[in-house]
Design an enzyme around this catalytic site. Sequence first.
Site, PDB file in Angstrom:
ATOM      1  N   GLY A  11      46.257  39.348  45.633  1.00 50.21           N
ATOM      2  CA  GLY A  11      47.178  38.228  45.834  1.00 50.21           C
ATOM      3  C   GLY A  11      48.602  38.716  46.023  1.00 50.21           C
ATOM      4  N   GLY A 104      42.381  43.152  39.851  1.00 55.27           N
ATOM      5  CA  GLY A 104      41.326  43.648  40.746  1.00 55.27           C
ATOM      6  C   GLY A 104      41.762  44.918  41.451  1.00 55.27           C
ATOM      7  CB  THR A 125      49.313  39.748  39.207  1.00 57.83           C
ATOM      8  OG1 THR A 125      48.764  38.443  39.003  1.00 57.83           O
ATOM      9  CG2 THR A 125      49.433  40.411  37.846  1.00 57.83           C
ATOM     10  CG  ASP A 127      47.180  35.006  37.997  1.00 52.88           C
ATOM     11  OD1 ASP A 127      47.809  34.002  38.395  1.00 52.88           O
ATOM     12  OD2 ASP A 127      46.067  35.334  38.430  1.00 52.88           O
ATOM     13  NE  ARG A 211      58.190  10.185  21.154  1.00 56.85           N
ATOM     14  CZ  ARG A 211      57.899  11.446  21.478  1.00 56.85           C
ATOM     15  NH1 ARG A 211      56.644  11.848  21.530  1.00 56.85           N
ATOM     16  NH2 ARG A 211      58.854  12.297  21.737  1.00 56.85           N
ATOM     17  CG  HIS A 253      48.141  29.623  48.387  1.00 55.99           C
ATOM     18  ND1 HIS A 253      47.041  28.836  48.130  1.00 55.99           N
ATOM     19  CD2 HIS A 253      47.715  30.898  48.368  1.00 55.99           C
ATOM     20  CE1 HIS A 253      45.997  29.613  47.975  1.00 55.99           C
ATOM     21  NE2 HIS A 253      46.370  30.875  48.119  1.00 55.99           N
TER      22      HIS A 253
HETATM   23  P1  ADP Z   1      44.355  41.146  42.381  1.00 56.57           P
HETATM   24  O1  ADP Z   1      44.627  42.596  42.510  1.00 56.57           O
HETATM   25  O2  ADP Z   1      45.516  40.304  42.771  1.00 56.57           O
HETATM   26  O3  ADP Z   1      43.759  40.794  41.035  1.00 56.57           O
HETATM   27  P2  ADP Z   1      41.685  40.864  43.592  1.00 56.57           P
HETATM   28  O4  ADP Z   1      41.001  40.674  42.303  1.00 56.57           O
HETATM   29  O5  ADP Z   1      41.309  39.984  44.726  1.00 56.57           O
HETATM   30  O6  ADP Z   1      43.266  40.745  43.498  1.00 56.57           O
HETATM   31  O7  ADP Z   1      41.434  42.370  44.046  1.00 56.57           O
HETATM   32  C1  ADP Z   1      42.024  42.886  45.226  1.00 56.57           C
HETATM   33  C2  ADP Z   1      41.139  43.929  45.851  1.00 56.57           C
HETATM   34  O8  ADP Z   1      40.958  45.016  44.930  1.00 56.57           O
HETATM   35  C3  ADP Z   1      39.716  43.468  46.168  1.00 56.57           C
HETATM   36  O9  ADP Z   1      39.606  42.768  47.380  1.00 56.57           O
HETATM   37  C4  ADP Z   1      38.989  44.806  46.234  1.00 56.57           C
HETATM   38  O10 ADP Z   1      39.247  45.453  47.459  1.00 56.57           O
HETATM   39  C5  ADP Z   1      39.669  45.586  45.108  1.00 56.57           C
HETATM   40  N1  ADP Z   1      38.852  45.432  43.890  1.00 56.57           N
HETATM   41  C6  ADP Z   1      38.788  44.363  43.069  1.00 56.57           C
HETATM   42  N2  ADP Z   1      37.880  44.553  42.096  1.00 56.57           N
HETATM   43  C7  ADP Z   1      37.342  45.768  42.317  1.00 56.57           C
HETATM   44  C8  ADP Z   1      36.319  46.541  41.695  1.00 56.57           C
HETATM   45  N3  ADP Z   1      35.657  46.087  40.616  1.00 56.57           N
HETATM   46  N4  ADP Z   1      36.021  47.747  42.214  1.00 56.57           N
HETATM   47  C9  ADP Z   1      36.687  48.219  43.290  1.00 56.57           C
HETATM   48  N5  ADP Z   1      37.630  47.543  43.941  1.00 56.57           N
HETATM   49  C10 ADP Z   1      37.968  46.338  43.474  1.00 56.57           C
END
Ligand code: ADP
Length: 322
Positions: A11, A104, A125, A127, A211, A253
């Site tokens: 994101g 991720g 992020t 979040d 209130r 968004h």
């Molecule tokens: P964020 O980094 O914002 O949390 P995502 O969770 O969508 O976003 O992850 C972004 C990218 O990171 C994914 O599309 C993927 O390419 C990679 N990624 C996420 N999880 C994994 C995982 N368990 N193993 C390897 N690559 C991952």
Amino acid sequence: MKRIAVLTSGGDAPGMNAAIRSVVRTGYKKGWEVFGIREGYDGLINAKFVPLGPRDVGGILQKGGTFLASARCEEFKTEKGRLHGMRSLNENNIDGLVVIGGNGSQTGSYLLHKLGFPVVGIASTIDNDLVGSDVTIGLDTALNIALEAIDRLKVTGASHQRGFLVEVMGRNCGYLALMAAIAGGAEAVVIPEVDIDPEEIASTLRVAYERGKSHAIVVVAEGAKYNATRLIEYFEDHQDSIGFALRVTILGHVQRGGTPSAADRILASRLGAGATDALERGEYGVLVGWVNGEVKTTPLKDIVGKTKELDLRLFELARLLD
Ligand code: ADP
């Protein structure tokens, strides 16, 4: 270390550009060549490298989003995909990689590090759910956008005695919602971490109406069991007893696209410099984050698969201030 690369993944978050700029310029000052990789891990696998000098990152500091573009890449979740990524790094003689992204993305960077590649992550992020950084790049801007929306909704709400269910981002983590609720003076907040009885929210709204409040705001995190849509469905049968006419506003968004705040630009500039410093020290497989008022590194192995715990005292504070 002679040639490094930087990518943004997952994101997008306001301030990512400031982090890229900082990596490029501090890397350049160390005498390195710096490359940007377009479109996150997808660009890594498909070798979308672009050389970046200090002038190429001029004029991006104040822009939201990421000028390198981001992507979600399923292929990188497979070992084969990551080996392809390693191959393009090696073919381009890259000695170190900086990954700017959230949970991720940092799982991906950890797995690349486990394959033996020198990687450093930067906590980014909206979040704010990453372990290893008290605040993350993008959070402050996203929070301010939510706040501006809440302030505006209060104005129109007061003209019609309306209540608004304002849904903010946060799939698994209610930090943004909770902070927006406290800063925006919401009557109630609904977050994934705390189970709520919708009847309790109805009663809070009813009491506020009795209130004599002219408007009411309920901030709802998108990942809560009762998100804004489910809450309004529940309230439909209770509308008369609540008093306020209820409306839903889903910010979605809109929160991502803002001009990065001063706090995000400064945080991103510091973490970007922290990342090239870590690479220079030979400290790989770490996340560069902001901990207790300082730039700190935390091993990626200690952060993957975890989400930062929310301080529930803040939930109590939000309730006390309704
Ligand atoms: P964020 O980094 O914002 O949390 P995502 O969770 O969508 O976003 O992850 C972004 C990218 O990171 C994914 O599309 C993927 O390419 C990679 N990624 C996420 N999880 C994994 C995982 N368990 N193993 C390897 N690559 C991952």
